[in-house]
Design a protein around this motif. Structure first.
Motif, PDB file in Angstrom:
ATOM      1  N   LEU B 268       0.817  -1.214   0.000  1.00 22.81           N
ATOM      2  CA  LEU B 268       0.000   0.000   0.000  1.00 22.81           C
ATOM      3  C   LEU B 268       0.852   1.266   0.000  1.00 22.81           C
ATOM      4  N   GLY B 269       2.134   1.134  -0.327  1.00 18.75           N
ATOM      5  CA  GLY B 269       2.932   2.342  -0.497  1.00 18.75           C
ATOM      6  C   GLY B 269       3.441   2.988   0.766  1.00 18.75           C
ATOM      7  N   GLY B 270       3.413   2.294   1.908  1.00 21.08           N
ATOM      8  CA  GLY B 270       4.031   2.804   3.129  1.00 21.08           C
ATOM      9  C   GLY B 270       3.595   4.206   3.499  1.00 21.08           C
ATOM     10  N   TRP B 271       4.568   5.128   3.591  1.00 22.73           N
ATOM     11  CA  TRP B 271       4.268   6.493   4.021  1.00 22.73           C
ATOM     12  C   TRP B 271       3.793   7.371   2.878  1.00 22.73           C
ATOM     13  N   LEU B 272       3.695   6.811   1.653  1.00 22.47           N
ATOM     14  CA  LEU B 272       3.340   7.649   0.506  1.00 22.47           C
ATOM     15  C   LEU B 272       1.869   8.058   0.576  1.00 22.47           C
ATOM     16  N   SER B 273       1.622   9.313   0.200  1.00 20.66           N
ATOM     17  CA  SER B 273       0.259   9.823   0.236  1.00 20.66           C
ATOM     18  C   SER B 273      -0.501   9.346  -0.996  1.00 20.66           C
ATOM     19  N   PRO B 280      -1.825  19.086  -7.512  1.00 23.01           N
ATOM     20  CA  PRO B 280      -0.678  19.853  -8.018  1.00 23.01           C
ATOM     21  C   PRO B 280       0.258  20.230  -6.877  1.00 23.01           C
ATOM     22  N   ALA B 281       1.513  20.487  -7.219  1.00 22.16           N
ATOM     23  CA  ALA B 281       2.543  20.763  -6.214  1.00 22.16           C
ATOM     24  C   ALA B 281       2.222  22.020  -5.419  1.00 22.16           C
ATOM     25  N   LYS B 282       1.371  22.910  -5.997  1.00 27.88           N
ATOM     26  CA  LYS B 282       1.047  24.159  -5.315  1.00 27.88           C
ATOM     27  C   LYS B 282       0.301  23.893  -4.004  1.00 27.88           C
ATOM     28  N   ILE B 283      -0.640  22.948  -4.055  1.00 23.46           N
ATOM     29  CA  ILE B 283      -1.423  22.649  -2.849  1.00 23.46           C
ATOM     30  C   ILE B 283      -0.533  22.007  -1.794  1.00 23.46           C
ATOM     31  N   LEU B 284       0.381  21.138  -2.240  1.00 26.12           N
ATOM     32  CA  LEU B 284       1.241  20.443  -1.281  1.00 26.12           C
ATOM     33  C   LEU B 284       2.225  21.385  -0.611  1.00 26.12           C
ATOM     34  N   ALA B 285       2.390  22.596  -1.163  1.00 28.77           N
ATOM     35  CA  ALA B 285       3.312  23.549  -0.567  1.00 28.77           C
ATOM     36  C   ALA B 285       2.639  24.400   0.502  1.00 28.77           C
ATOM     37  N   VAL B 286       1.289  24.361   0.589  1.00 28.66           N
ATOM     38  CA  VAL B 286       0.571  25.111   1.623  1.00 28.66           C
ATOM     39  C   VAL B 286       0.943  24.520   2.984  1.00 28.66           C
ATOM     40  N   PRO B 287       1.213  25.389   4.012  1.00 25.26           N
ATOM     41  CA  PRO B 287       1.794  24.884   5.264  1.00 25.26           C
ATOM     42  C   PRO B 287       1.071  23.686   5.884  1.00 25.26           C
ATOM     43  N   VAL B 288      -0.162  23.822   6.370  1.00 26.21           N
ATOM     44  CA  VAL B 288      -0.770  22.737   7.144  1.00 26.21           C
ATOM     45  C   VAL B 288      -1.388  21.689   6.229  1.00 26.21           C
ATOM     46  N   GLY B 290      -0.770  20.992   3.206  1.00 30.18           N
ATOM     47  CA  GLY B 290       0.248  20.282   2.447  1.00 30.18           C
ATOM     48  C   GLY B 290       0.866  19.147   3.239  1.00 30.18           C
ATOM     49  N   THR B 291       1.118  19.388   4.539  1.00 29.14           N
ATOM     50  CA  THR B 291       1.705  18.320   5.364  1.00 29.14           C
ATOM     51  C   THR B 291       0.718  17.181   5.545  1.00 29.14           C
ATOM     52  N   VAL B 292      -0.572  17.539   5.696  1.00 27.72           N
ATOM     53  CA  VAL B 292      -1.555  16.478   5.927  1.00 27.72           C
ATOM     54  C   VAL B 292      -1.751  15.656   4.662  1.00 27.72           C
ATOM     55  N   LEU B 293      -1.847  16.341   3.513  1.00 27.64           N
ATOM     56  CA  LEU B 293      -2.126  15.619   2.273  1.00 27.64           C
ATOM     57  C   LEU B 293      -0.873  15.017   1.663  1.00 27.64           C
ATOM     58  N   GLY B 294       0.309  15.544   2.031  1.00 23.01           N
ATOM     59  CA  GLY B 294       1.546  15.038   1.453  1.00 23.01           C
ATOM     60  C   GLY B 294       2.012  13.764   2.135  1.00 23.01           C
ATOM     61  N   ASN B 295       3.167  13.259   1.679  1.00 26.92           N
ATOM     62  CA  ASN B 295       3.706  12.031   2.269  1.00 26.92           C
ATOM     63  C   ASN B 295       4.021  12.251   3.737  1.00 26.92           C
ATOM     64  N   GLY B 296       3.866  11.215   4.536  1.00 22.58           N
ATOM     65  CA  GLY B 296       4.208  11.350   5.941  1.00 22.58           C
ATOM     66  C   GLY B 296       3.839  10.107   6.705  1.00 22.58           C
ATOM     67  N   VAL B 297       4.325  10.058   7.959  1.00 30.26           N
ATOM     68  CA  VAL B 297       4.136   8.847   8.746  1.00 30.26           C
ATOM     69  C   VAL B 297       2.656   8.618   9.044  1.00 30.26           C
ATOM     70  N   HIS B 298       1.830   9.698   8.995  1.00 29.06           N
ATOM     71  CA  HIS B 298       0.407   9.506   9.313  1.00 29.06           C
ATOM     72  C   HIS B 298      -0.276   8.613   8.292  1.00 29.06           C
TER      73      HIS B 298
END
Lengths: 201, 359
Positions: B268-273, B280-288, B290-298
């Protein structure tokens, strides 16, 4: 003595102790478990030699598969320990002679300079991105491809032979055929009876 | 202040600094893991309760949240009974042997692209080697208890674990063929580029085999013949009481969490979102956001939670398999399915132009 040497002597001591216990302990199940301990110590020694692939495969194959099946069989054996001990004194002289001869031969062979440290120079530190697994795989599938395939073929023949030797269908044993069990007609199993309701007497 | 703390830190020799950092990391992994093991038991009772239109535990603490703590406290203070003629050391050693591999395997799990304890090259083999050692706890427990019920239970369980381990190993062979690496971090990185790149789709049969074999490996319902309350009392741990029993219980849940983590990482792609490559990369650059929707341990935790929920769901849904059906499923269905799929993968990757499907 560096830290690594200390670790080496620790695992080497455990390995020799476990190997000695395998042949001296009375209970066969405990002997098998000591053999597992010996394998684990050997794997740790291999890790010290930076052969992590071999170490992990030793744990995976010998501890995870072979010894489990071995233990499985040994546990179910009903071994009479008293009968095993019979005749120990009778065989002791000749067995001891063989053992002493073996040790002597090993000492003579190993004390020649064929096995000296100068014959096996330290290969030196490996680069940080060295992958043991990749190096082994590359050698196995290029330089040693034919020996590898032949070994695999021999193993396959052994597996087929082992199954063919033990494969016998007993006529009197009952077994189930799942496809037959699933593909049943409900009509064959249940008979629906229509009948008029009876009056209470 | 910071300078003062740095000075104290630098007083320690180099090797002890490395050792302390590693011990700190181990504590950071193990404490949340043990807490989640405890609360997984609570979640199981709650979820199965709701599925069976009951409420589940709701007495200890607010909404029953302290129930696992109370259970652990109760088991801690119970007497450990060692049966007569039992092999004393092996009897106590068996639960440890069942629990330790489930914890040790976390050493190689990558949590994000930059967060792991060790990043060894043969990570997948290490996981396989450690999970194959859990069977010793079961076998030794059954043998050391000097009880026929425990012995029968351990034989059943060991045969089942050995059978499903082979199917599991073959499913992982498919993953390593697709990723071209035994390193778990590289396996996840090979799946980057959006959810259609996850190995869930190209390796779907292997995913199913792995998930079901995982349920069987951990002796969970519907493959829980090792416990089989209605047939052999409680299987291999029938003679255990108090904390020794609790450790067997915890080992089962720790193994479940480990299997779900491996499933998430390998299929299932591990930590990948899942939004990677879609937003688009623009949304992923928004501070909060972007972190929630981007890759991460969550995302890893979310995927693990979903698989764990499936484990509990299976238990509430399916009746227990018969023993011969379990063996038939393992040897005659799963192993051929995985072998065929590995053959298909090899053929497609090297003989046809459609090899990109599996990369």
């Amino acid at each position: 003595m560096t830290f690594l040497q200390g670790v080496f002597y620790f695992f080497a001591t455990v390995l020799v102790f476990a190997a000695a216990m395998v042949i001296t302990v009375r209970n066969p199940v405990k002997a098998a478990l000591f053999l597992v301990l010996a394998f684990v110590s050997a794997a740790c020694l291999w890790v010290l030699l930076q052969a992590e692939f071999l170490a992990i495969v030793l744990v995976l194959v010998y501890i995870g598969a072979v010894m489990v099946l071995f233990l499985f069989v040994v546990m179910m054996l009903d071994i009479n320990l008293v009968r095993l001990r019979e005749g120990f004194g009778e065989y002791l002289p000749i067995g001891g002679l063989v053992a002493v001869l073996l040790v002597l031969e090993m000492v003579i062979v190993l004390s020649t300079d064929q096995f000296g440290l100068e014959q096996m120079p330290d290969p030196g530190a490996l680069p940080a991105d060295h992958s043991n697994t990749r190096a082994l795989g590359r050698l196995l599938y290029t330089v040693y491809a034919y020996p590898f395939e032949i070994a695999a073929g021999i193993l396959l023949v052994a597996i087929v032979a082992a199954i063919a030797l033990t494969l016998r269908r007993r006529k009197d044993s009952k077994y189930q055929d799942p496809s037959w069990q699933i593909n049943i007609e409900p009509r064959e199993r249940v008979r629906v009876v229509k009948m008029p309701s009876e009056k209470k007497s | 202040m910071i300078q003062f703390m740095l000075d104290i830190w630098n007083l320690f020799p180099d090797w002890s600094q490395i050792a302390m950092i590693n011990i700190g990391k181990i504590v950071l992994i193990l404490v949340p893991l043990l807490l989640s093991v405890a609360y997984l038991t609570y979640a199981e009772r709650k979820i199965i309760g709701y599925m069976q239109v009951r409420i589940g535990p709701n007495r200890v603490g607010p909404k029953g949240w302290l129930q696992p703590i109370a259970d652990a406290g109760k088991l801690l203070f119970k007497e450990i009974i060692i049966p007569t003629q039992a092999s004393r050391y092996l009897f106590v050693f068996a639960p440890i042997l069942a629990f330790a591999p489930a914890l040790a395997a976390w050493a190689v799990i990558p949590f994000t692209d930059k967060m792991w304890l060790t990043n060894i090259d043969a990570g997948l083999l290490y996981i396989l080697a450690l999970t194959s050692m859990t069977v010793y706890g079961v076998i030794i427990a059954g043998w050391a208890s000097n009880s026929k019920y425990a012995f029968l239970g351990s034989l059943r369980s060991a045969a089942q674990i050995v059978a499903y381990e082979i199917a599991m190993g073959f499913a992982l062979v498919g993953v390593l063929m697709a990723a071209g690496s035994l390193n778990l971090r590289e396996i996840v990185l090979a799946q980057s580029g959006g959810p259609h790149q996850w190995y869930l789709l190209p390796l779907f049969p292997l995913f199913l085999v792995y998930l079901i074999s995982g349920v069987a490996e951990t002796n969970r319902s519907p493959f829980d013949v090792a416990e089989g309350e209605s047939e052999i009392v409680a299987g291999f741990h029938v003679e255990y009481s108090g904390m020794t029993f609790a450790i067997f219980f915890l080992a089962e849940y720790a193994n479940m969490i480990l299997i779900s983590a491996l499933c998430a990482i390998m299929f299932l792609g591990g930590w990948l979102s899942p939004f990677e490559g879609i937003l688009p990369a623009k949304i992923l650059a928004v501070p909060v956001i972007g972190t929630v929707l981007g890759n991460g341990v969550h995302w890893l935790l979310l995927k693990m939670s979903f698989i764990l929920f499936c484990f509990l769901w299976f238990r509430a849904t399916f009746p227990r398999y018969r023993y011969d059906q379990i063996m038939r499923l393992g040897w005659k269905v799963f192993i051929p399915v995985t072998l065929v799929w590995i053959g298909v993968m090899g053929g497609v990757m090297f003989l046809t132009p459609w090899g990109f499907i599996f990369h």
